[in-house]
Design a protein around this motif. Structure first.
Motif, PDB file in Angstrom:
ATOM      1  N   SER A 169      -5.836  -1.705  -3.216  1.00  0.00           N
ATOM      2  CA  SER A 169      -5.256  -2.034  -3.932  1.00  0.00           C
ATOM      3  C   SER A 169      -4.556  -0.565  -3.489  1.00  0.00           C
ATOM      4  CB  SER A 169      -7.153  -1.126  -5.128  1.00  0.00           C
ATOM      5  OG  SER A 169      -7.682  -1.978  -4.891  1.00  0.00           O
ATOM      6  N   SER A 170      -3.254  -0.096  -4.472  1.00  0.00           N
ATOM      7  CA  SER A 170      -2.423   0.530  -4.270  1.00  0.00           C
ATOM      8  C   SER A 170      -2.523   1.939  -5.099  1.00  0.00           C
ATOM      9  CB  SER A 170      -0.862   0.161  -4.575  1.00  0.00           C
ATOM     10  OG  SER A 170       0.373   1.316  -3.799  1.00  0.00           O
ATOM     11  N   GLU A 171      -2.389   3.190  -4.257  1.00  0.00           N
ATOM     12  CA  GLU A 171      -2.666   4.253  -5.313  1.00  0.00           C
ATOM     13  C   GLU A 171      -1.287   4.666  -5.587  1.00  0.00           C
ATOM     14  OE1 GLU A 171      -5.587   6.195  -5.703  1.00  0.00           O
ATOM     15  OE2 GLU A 171      -6.125   3.929  -5.930  1.00  0.00           O
ATOM     16  N   VAL A 172      -0.561   4.552  -5.197  1.00  0.00           N
ATOM     17  CA  VAL A 172       1.031   5.691  -5.159  1.00  0.00           C
ATOM     18  C   VAL A 172       2.365   3.874  -4.995  1.00  0.00           C
ATOM     19  CG1 VAL A 172       2.850   6.937  -4.761  1.00  0.00           C
ATOM     20  CG2 VAL A 172       0.033   7.216  -4.534  1.00  0.00           C
ATOM     21  N   PRO A 173       3.017   4.312  -6.322  1.00  0.00           N
ATOM     22  CA  PRO A 173       4.095   2.710  -6.063  1.00  0.00           C
ATOM     23  C   PRO A 173       4.717   3.508  -5.399  1.00  0.00           C
ATOM     24  CG  PRO A 173       4.058   3.713  -8.562  1.00  0.00           C
ATOM     25  CD  PRO A 173       2.126   4.183  -7.437  1.00  0.00           C
ATOM     26  N   GLN A 174       5.172   2.683  -4.504  1.00  0.00           N
ATOM     27  CA  GLN A 174       6.686   2.894  -3.506  1.00  0.00           C
ATOM     28  C   GLN A 174       6.885   1.999  -3.116  1.00  0.00           C
ATOM     29  OE1 GLN A 174       3.855   6.045  -1.749  1.00  0.00           O
ATOM     30  NE2 GLN A 174       2.310   5.063  -1.639  1.00  0.00           N
ATOM     31  N   ASN A 175       7.997   2.485  -1.556  1.00  0.00           N
ATOM     32  CA  ASN A 175       8.406   1.190  -0.896  1.00  0.00           C
ATOM     33  C   ASN A 175       7.571   0.495   0.236  1.00  0.00           C
ATOM     34  OD1 ASN A 175       8.680   3.909   0.205  1.00  0.00           O
ATOM     35  ND2 ASN A 175      10.932   2.470   1.819  1.00  0.00           N
ATOM     36  N   LEU A 176       6.052   0.990   0.044  1.00  0.00           N
ATOM     37  CA  LEU A 176       5.328   0.809   1.038  1.00  0.00           C
ATOM     38  C   LEU A 176       4.267  -0.358   0.452  1.00  0.00           C
ATOM     39  CD1 LEU A 176       4.085   4.379   2.445  1.00  0.00           C
ATOM     40  CD2 LEU A 176       6.017   3.355   3.729  1.00  0.00           C
ATOM     41  N   SER A 177       3.700  -1.430   1.978  1.00  0.00           N
ATOM     42  CA  SER A 177       2.851  -2.597   1.648  1.00  0.00           C
ATOM     43  C   SER A 177       1.970  -2.065   2.449  1.00  0.00           C
ATOM     44  CB  SER A 177       3.568  -3.424   1.293  1.00  0.00           C
ATOM     45  OG  SER A 177       4.585  -4.225   2.551  1.00  0.00           O
ATOM     46  N   ALA A 178       0.358  -3.107   2.010  1.00  0.00           N
ATOM     47  CA  ALA A 178      -0.283  -2.575   3.421  1.00  0.00           C
ATOM     48  C   ALA A 178      -0.923  -4.410   3.151  1.00  0.00           C
ATOM     49  CB  ALA A 178      -1.363  -2.104   2.973  1.00  0.00           C
ATOM     50  N   SER A 179      -1.364  -4.529   4.345  1.00  0.00           N
ATOM     51  CA  SER A 179      -1.802  -6.089   4.084  1.00  0.00           C
ATOM     52  C   SER A 179      -2.737  -5.639   5.074  1.00  0.00           C
ATOM     53  CB  SER A 179      -1.363  -7.245   4.765  1.00  0.00           C
ATOM     54  OG  SER A 179      -0.086  -6.967   6.026  1.00  0.00           O
ATOM     55  N   ARG A 180      -4.359  -6.921   4.640  1.00  0.00           N
ATOM     56  CA  ARG A 180      -5.021  -6.597   5.457  1.00  0.00           C
ATOM     57  C   ARG A 180      -5.528  -8.222   6.044  1.00  0.00           C
ATOM     58  NH1 ARG A 180     -11.186  -4.271   3.866  1.00  0.00           N
ATOM     59  NH2 ARG A 180     -12.040  -4.954   5.881  1.00  0.00           N
ATOM     60  N   PRO A 181      -5.097  -9.269   6.810  1.00  0.00           N
ATOM     61  CA  PRO A 181      -4.517 -10.266   7.418  1.00  0.00           C
ATOM     62  C   PRO A 181      -6.137 -10.642   8.198  1.00  0.00           C
ATOM     63  CG  PRO A 181      -3.518  -8.891   9.606  1.00  0.00           C
ATOM     64  CD  PRO A 181      -3.854  -8.006   7.895  1.00  0.00           C
ATOM     65  N   GLN A 182      -7.102  -9.360   8.287  1.00  0.00           N
ATOM     66  CA  GLN A 182      -8.754  -9.709   9.541  1.00  0.00           C
ATOM     67  C   GLN A 182      -9.283  -9.104   8.677  1.00  0.00           C
ATOM     68  OE1 GLN A 182      -8.551 -10.713  14.003  1.00  0.00           O
ATOM     69  NE2 GLN A 182      -5.818 -10.847  13.533  1.00  0.00           N
ATOM     70  N   ASP A 183     -10.550  -8.545   9.413  1.00  0.00           N
ATOM     71  CA  ASP A 183     -11.757  -7.856   8.026  1.00  0.00           C
ATOM     72  C   ASP A 183     -11.384  -6.397   8.682  1.00  0.00           C
ATOM     73  OD1 ASP A 183     -14.885  -7.268   9.200  1.00  0.00           O
ATOM     74  OD2 ASP A 183     -14.258  -7.176   7.407  1.00  0.00           O
TER      75      ASP A 183
END
Lengths: 114, 110
Positions: free
Chosen positions: A57-71
């Motif tokens: 879930s993103s809190e602030v729209p921007q040019n960053l992204s996040a991923s969770r490939p493992q637990d």
């Protein structure tokens, strides 16, 4: 006991370059994971949070992204860094099973975009 | 999430007691009050959490009046190593999201 790791500790990157910051947690399973950014002399800004693999879930729209490939792995990325992306990036985890539970923070990554 | 207001900075001498008051007029019935401490170039660290009256641990005490619209973090006999930023947080949703304000910079001098 639980441990949270972040790397790198410091990073200097040119504007327009990509970014990948990694966070891993040991000693717990299915934690909630968080990415925060702190500008110099300011409070913490929540960027992303995750309650499970692939759930971001993103809190602030921007040019960053996040991923969770493992637990227990959380990655913060950018395709093209901006000067305004400079700051102190903190990863945190919580148990994910309690209301208003304690968050445990990593050592942080200091990013300077030039 | 309830908004909090706390002083920007406080100065103290070693050995004194430091009291930081946080205002949270819109605190919800099920909100807890939590304080974190942050040293330079480190992530915040949980200090104490409370709901009402008084909570004490080995680091600090937290005083919460009956109306819960404010709270006071008390640091007894501070040392130079207590120089840090202290954040007051109230509430948090079911996913544990917290809202950090600017915090209170406490500077302890000899």
């Amino acid at each position: 006991s639980q441990t949270i790791h972040q790397w790198p500790a410091t990073l200097v990157q040119p504007v327009g370059s990509p970014l990948s910051l990694e966070c891993t947690v040991e000693g717990t399973s299915n934690p909630n994971l968080y990415w925060y950014r702190q500008a110099a002399g300011r409070g913490l800004q929540l960027l992303f949070y995750s309650v499970g693999i692939g759930q971001i879930s993103s809190e602030v729209p921007q040019n960053l992204s996040a991923s969770r490939p493992q637990d227990r792995q959380f990655i913060l990325s950018s395709k093209k860094l901006l000067l305004s992306d400079s700051g102190f990036y903190l990863c945190a985890w919580s148990k994910g099973s309690e209301y208003q539970e304690t968050q445990y923070f990593g050592p942080g990554t200091r990013l300077l975009v030039l | 999430l309830a908004k909090t207001t706390q002083p920007i900075s406080m100065d103290s001498y070693e050995g004194q007691e430091v009291n930081i008051t946080c205002s949270h007029n819109n605190i919800a019935t099920n909100d807890y009050i939590t304080w974190y401490q942050q040293f330079p170039s480190q992530g915040p660290r949980f200090i104490i959490q409370g709901y009402k009256t008084k909570v004490t641990n080995e680091v600090a005490s937290l005083f919460i009046p009956a109306d819960r619209k404010s709270s006071t973090l008390s640091l007894p006999r501070v040392s130079l190593s207590d120089t840090a930023v202290y954040y007051c947080l109230v509430g948090g949703d079911s996913w544990g999201k917290l809202q950090f304000g600017a915090g209170t910079q406490v500077v302890v001098t000899p």
